[in-house]
Design an enzyme around this catalytic site. Structure first.
Site, short mmCIF file in Angstrom:
data_model
loop_
_atom_site.label_atom_id
_atom_site.label_comp_id
_atom_site.label_asym_id
_atom_site.label_seq_id
_atom_site.Cartn_x
_atom_site.Cartn_y
_atom_site.Cartn_z
N GLU A 466 0.77 -1.12 0.14
CA GLU A 466 0.15 -0.05 0.05
C GLU A 466 0.81 1.17 -0.02
O GLU A 466 0.44 2.20 -0.65
CB GLU A 466 -0.96 0.06 1.13
N HIS A 536 -11.31 -4.76 8.41
CA HIS A 536 -11.75 -4.48 7.18
C HIS A 536 -12.93 -3.89 6.91
O HIS A 536 -13.83 -3.95 6.00
CB HIS A 536 -11.92 -5.99 6.37
#
Length: 738
Positions: A466, A536
């Site tokens: 990321e 998440h």
């Protein structure tokens, strides 16, 4: 019986050392440029340390004295259009790139730095380091954030390793822009990028992630490690298993060199070889230059003054001074005399001294004759927020909410795919990147379906890195030629890349004085209720709203998604586009055969008019608020879909008019109370509209804990219709209706 077979690498790591033959073969013009540039950097840095000692440098002064050979030798092997970026210790690289840009034919010991353009360059650089309005960034960047895009100086960076992913974005643009001239994929006109960092940054995750990404994508990116042996006071051998940092390259498939950084010609030859490798389309390179900073991490004292280095060690390195090395070789070849050298130093010193004298004056309040900055040279305090965002300029028709064109029904997720396809078809600068966006028939939710087939070179399936791919998107946008759409599969993953998102992308435009836009669109989904648990599921709006630079949009309908995405791609600011999994399958009306309309920046939508309470919400909670309003018909609610959530884009006209009418406010969101968007919003509302409020601002949020995997606990953690109804009840109680 088992067998053991040594593994070999796909590429080489070699050590390059110069001989007398190399010095004899070096062009006199090259050696002259080396000499002039290094002495300019050295004298400039000595003056900066003097100013720091007088208290005129606000903040740290990270001197590069001792490391001039690595910067100058490297930059002289580059073209004007090649890009470089660096670290907090980046004066030498910035000066070398600027001088090379201004003097593409080289610099001579006769002319030195007398040229007016060079003097102005030195003046602007010194002004920036001192925080003055004449600096390249108007004083906002200072010593650690130096940028001059015209010269290919992409920006130095105060976060260790923070600039490395940004450099990958520039390198991707160079590779994509290059004209492939033969079947091998070689592109002889390809630009290259060099990212400079130290031994400390070689252990940073963002650096290692970018190693892998650059190697996987054959980017023309050179990782230049200035190994000065110390991260502040910690020796490289204390924190690294193998202090030969160049040895890391082959493990990633990166061709690597190790050189003596105190030998500028060795650095030049290594960089030239690396450039040839990259321009031929063979991918990333790495150079480790072992060098030495003569002073402490910052300030005018040597490391020995702080006890982590010995004076003997410092002397051994000073005896190998790169400035002396070049002068000795030139004198041996009768290209330079001692008198010429001293005259050159005197003339450079005179120019830099004159620059400083134009910036400073005697402090009238000092009895000892101390200097101060001329007061007229400071930036205007009233400009403190200027450059944080750009004024929005939309490139297409703006569709007002009252407009009623012919419509057709479309699922939310299909509307996403449709508008992304349309924008890629009409704008060759749009690039989509993220994990699995090129697979699974459009990523994990189908939002990018069909795009890889239609635009194979602009849909980039990334590694699970990321920091690297977020930073690459930021660097790509800074080129001014590309508009990256970066997908984060789940919003929680944004924190993995928090440095790139908040310290780099969000701050860059303001920090560098608005020299470039930052048109990054970041897509991410909120997955509350999907059973994915604590890591998440989150809603990041509350965190983004408290960080500078970002705009935030939260579409609640397919129609709004298309218009807001088009608007987001028109802006020169970074925009977070939030999506909610509950909305993906929802159908809604969109204009028929029109995917080009925009929705205005900073305009909320009144979804239901009412007289008793103003309900403010976004994403999936807008529909729940409307359901609650219908069930509580005795409480006439005005429901406003905020759509734009950032500080600069909130529709205060619509919000204020509603509050003035209802005198009551209920903020409805789904996520955890600790990261609540409504907490910030409630504070701002009470500051603006306190006199209109008949009761405390009421809020609906989830609980403190992040959602759990258990279906029961997840439902308890997140706000739902029952919680919204409870919020309506609380408003009604204060009004005496229940």
């Amino acid at each position: 019986m088992s067998t053991s077979t040594p593994l070999t690498y796909s590429t080489e790591c070699t050590e390059l050392r110069t001989t007398r033959d190399d010095w004899d073969a070096a062009a006199p013009e090259l050696l002259e440029s080396m000499l002039v540039q290094m002495h300019t950097v050295r004298i400039f840095e000595e003056v900066v340390l003097q100013l720091a000692g007088e208290g005129l440098v606000h903040g740290p002064a990270h001197s590069s004295i001792g490391q001039e050979g690595a910067a100058v030798g490297s930059v002289l092997a580059l073209r004007e259009a090649d890009g470089v970026n660096g670290t907090h210790r980046g004066h030498h690289q910035f000066l070398a790139k600027g001088l090379s840009f201004l003097c593409p034919e080289g610099m001579s010991i006769v002319d030195g730095v007398k040229d007016d353009q060079i003097v102005e360059f030195i003046h602007r650089t010194m002004s920036e380091i001192l925080g003055l309005k004449a600096g390249f960034s108007g004083g906002r960047g200072g010593s650690m954030h130096l940028q001059w895009l015209q010269a290919g100086a992409l920006g130095t960076n105060a976060i260790v390793g923070g600039g490395v992913p940004l450099a990958a974005g520039n390198a991707w643009a160079q590779r994509h822009d290059a004209e492939v001239i033969d079947g091998s994929g070689a592109a002889q006109d390809m630009g290259v990028t060099v990212t400079y960092f130290g031994d400390g940054a070689s252990n940073i995750g963002s650096t290692l992630e970018t190693f892998n990404l650059a190697a996987a994508w054959d980017l023309p990116l050179c990782f230049f490690i200035e190994n000065n042996l110390y991260a502040v006071s910690t020796h490289v051998s204390d924190v690294t298993g193998d202090p030969r940092l160049a040895a890391r390259g082959p493990g990633f498939g990166i061709r690597s060199w190790r050189v003596d950084g105190m030998d500028p010609l060795a650095v030049y030859l290594a960089q030239r070889a690396a450039v040839e490798h990259m321009r031929a389309g063979r991918g990333a390179t790495l150079i480790e230059a072992e060098t030495y900073r003569y002073f402490h991490q910052n300030g005018p004292f040597p490391g020995s003054a702080f006890g982590y280095r010995s004076k003997e060690e410092e002397k051994q390195w000073r005896d190998r001074d790169p400035l002396h090395k070049v002068a000795e070789e030139m004198m041996r070849r009768k290209l330079l005399t001692e008198d010429q050298l001293q005259d050159l130093r005197a003339r450079i010193t005179a120019v830099i001294t004159q620059v400083v004298e134009g910036i400073t004056e005697k402090d009238p309040a000092s009895a000892k004759g101390a200097r101060r900055i001329h007061p007229a040279l400071w930036p205007d305090p009233a400009t403190v927020d200027e450059g944080l965002r750009m004024d929005p300029v939309l490139c297409g028709e703006v569709l007002e909410d009252s407009a009623q064109p012919a419509t057709t029904q479309r699922r939310f997720v299909d509307a996403i795919a449709d508008v992304l396809d349309r924008r890629m078809a009409t704008d060759p600068g749009v690039v989509i990147l993220g994990e699995d966006v090129h697979r699974l028939k459009g990523g994990t939710n189908g939002a990018t379906r069909g795009l890889k087939d239609s635009y194979p070179d602009r849909v980039l399936g990334t590694p699970i890195s990321e920091n690297a791919f977020a930073g690459l998107g930021g660097g790509l946008s800074m080129t001014g030629r590309y508009k990256p759409i970066v997908e984060f599969m789940y919003s929680d993953f944004l924190w993995v890349a928090a440095d790139q998102i908040f310290n780099q992308i969000g701050k860059a435009r303001h920090m560098f004085g608005g020299q470039s836009g930052m048109p990054v669109v970041l897509r991410s989904k909120v997955a509350m209720g999907a059973g994915y648990g604590s890591q998440h599921s989150m809603d990041p709006a509350g965190i983004f709203a408290t960080n500078p630079g970002w705009r935030i949009v939260a579409p609640a309908t397919p129609r709004d998604y298309i218009g807001l995405m088009n608007t987001a791609l028109d802006l020169q600011d970074p925009v977070l586009v939030l999506e909610h999994v509950d909305l993906y399958a929802v159908k809604g009306e969109i204009p028929e055969a029109d995917l080009d309309y925009r929705l205005p920046v900073g305009k909320a939508a009144v979804r239901r008019t009412g007289q008793d309470v103003t309900v403010l919400s976004y994403l999936n909670m807008v529909d729940l608020s409307l359901q609650a309003a219908e069930q509580r018909a005795d409480l006439d609610a005005e429901v406003i879909d905020l759509r734009w959530l950032d500080r600069a884009s909130l529709d205060w006209d619509t919000i204020g008019a509603s509050i003035a009418k209802t005198n009551n406010v209920l903020i409805v969101e789904q996520g955890a109370s600790g990261t609540s968007y409504g907490g910030w919003l409630a504070d701002e509302i009470q500051r603006r509209y306190f006199d209109h409020l008949d009761q405390p601002i009421q809020r609906v949020t989830g609980h403190e804990a992040a959602p759990s995997i258990s279906k029961v606990l997840e439902a308890a953690a997140n706000a739902d219709l029952d919680d919204v109804l409870a919020g309506f009840d609380e408003v009604a109680r204060h009004l005496g209706l229940s």
